[in-house]
Design a protein around this motif. Structure first.
Motif, PDB file in Angstrom:
ATOM      1  N   ASP A  29       0.952  -1.219  -0.054  1.00  0.00           N
ATOM      2  CA  ASP A  29      -0.044   0.121   0.171  1.00  0.00           C
ATOM      3  C   ASP A  29       0.789   1.293   0.000  1.00  0.00           C
ATOM      4  N   GLY A  30       2.065   1.090  -0.088  1.00  0.00           N
ATOM      5  CA  GLY A  30       3.116   2.329  -0.185  1.00  0.00           C
ATOM      6  C   GLY A  30       3.512   2.748   1.247  1.00  0.00           C
ATOM      7  N   THR A  31       3.175   1.997   2.407  1.00  0.00           N
ATOM      8  CA  THR A  31       3.642   2.271   3.543  1.00  0.00           C
ATOM      9  C   THR A  31       4.983   1.814   3.869  1.00  0.00           C
ATOM     10  N   THR A  57       9.636  11.822   3.351  1.00  0.00           N
ATOM     11  CA  THR A  57       8.881  11.092   2.365  1.00  0.00           C
ATOM     12  C   THR A  57       7.510  11.492   2.183  1.00  0.00           C
ATOM     13  N   ARG A  58       7.147  11.946   3.436  1.00  0.00           N
ATOM     14  CA  ARG A  58       5.555  12.198   3.382  1.00  0.00           C
ATOM     15  C   ARG A  58       4.540  11.065   3.034  1.00  0.00           C
ATOM     16  N   ARG A  59       5.123   9.896   3.639  1.00  0.00           N
ATOM     17  CA  ARG A  59       4.436   8.693   3.455  1.00  0.00           C
ATOM     18  C   ARG A  59       4.030   7.912   4.876  1.00  0.00           C
ATOM     19  N   ARG A  60       3.181   7.040   4.931  1.00  0.00           N
ATOM     20  CA  ARG A  60       2.864   6.538   6.286  1.00  0.00           C
ATOM     21  C   ARG A  60       3.875   5.773   6.418  1.00  0.00           C
ATOM     22  N   VAL A  61       4.612   5.805   7.860  1.00  0.00           N
ATOM     23  CA  VAL A  61       5.727   4.987   8.260  1.00  0.00           C
ATOM     24  C   VAL A  61       5.215   4.035   9.532  1.00  0.00           C
ATOM     25  N   LYS A  62       5.448   2.941   9.453  1.00  0.00           N
ATOM     26  CA  LYS A  62       5.158   2.022  10.665  1.00  0.00           C
ATOM     27  C   LYS A  62       6.294   1.103  11.107  1.00  0.00           C
ATOM     28  N   LEU A  63       6.570   1.327  12.541  1.00  0.00           N
ATOM     29  CA  LEU A  63       7.694   0.568  13.141  1.00  0.00           C
ATOM     30  C   LEU A  63       7.157  -0.913  13.197  1.00  0.00           C
ATOM     31  N   GLU A  64       8.177  -1.560  13.156  1.00  0.00           N
ATOM     32  CA  GLU A  64       7.951  -3.206  13.574  1.00  0.00           C
ATOM     33  C   GLU A  64       9.346  -3.830  14.186  1.00  0.00           C
ATOM     34  N   ASN A  65       8.664  -4.855  14.920  1.00  0.00           N
ATOM     35  CA  ASN A  65       9.797  -5.656  15.705  1.00  0.00           C
ATOM     36  C   ASN A  65      10.469  -4.537  16.761  1.00  0.00           C
TER      37      ASN A  65
END
Length: 88
Positions: A29-31, A57-65
């Motif tokens: 989804d571009g995240t 980036t002006r995009r969604r960023v999600k942290l993982e782990n």
């Protein structure tokens, strides 16, 4: 990845670009998904890099782990929504 050149975004502990370390991947989804270099990376560095990625980036960023990912992801989403509202 399309968009800004992520090779300019440095991992704060090492000073190495996040793409060289393989810490960022793009979802369907571009995240952008960001995984800290270590589960023991100090919170402030994880948060700072997440914020930098959203603003750059002006995009969604999600942290993982990462043990605080749920709380940090809420804040990153709030930031993303705030800058998205300003550009529309």
């Amino acid at each position: 990845m399309e968009g800004p050149d992520l090779s300019e975004v440095l991992e704060p502990e090492t000073g190495v670009p996040v793409v060289e370390l393989g810490l960022v991947r793009e979802g369907e989804d571009g995240t952008l998904y960001y995984k800290p270099i270590s589960p023991y990376t100090p919170q402030i560095l994880v948060i700072a890099l997440g914020i930098e990625l959203v603003l750059y980036t002006r995009r969604r960023v999600k942290l993982e782990n990462y043990y605080l990912e749920e709380e940090i992801n809420k804040r990153l989403e709030m930031l993303y929504e705030a800058i998205s509202d300003q550009t529309t």
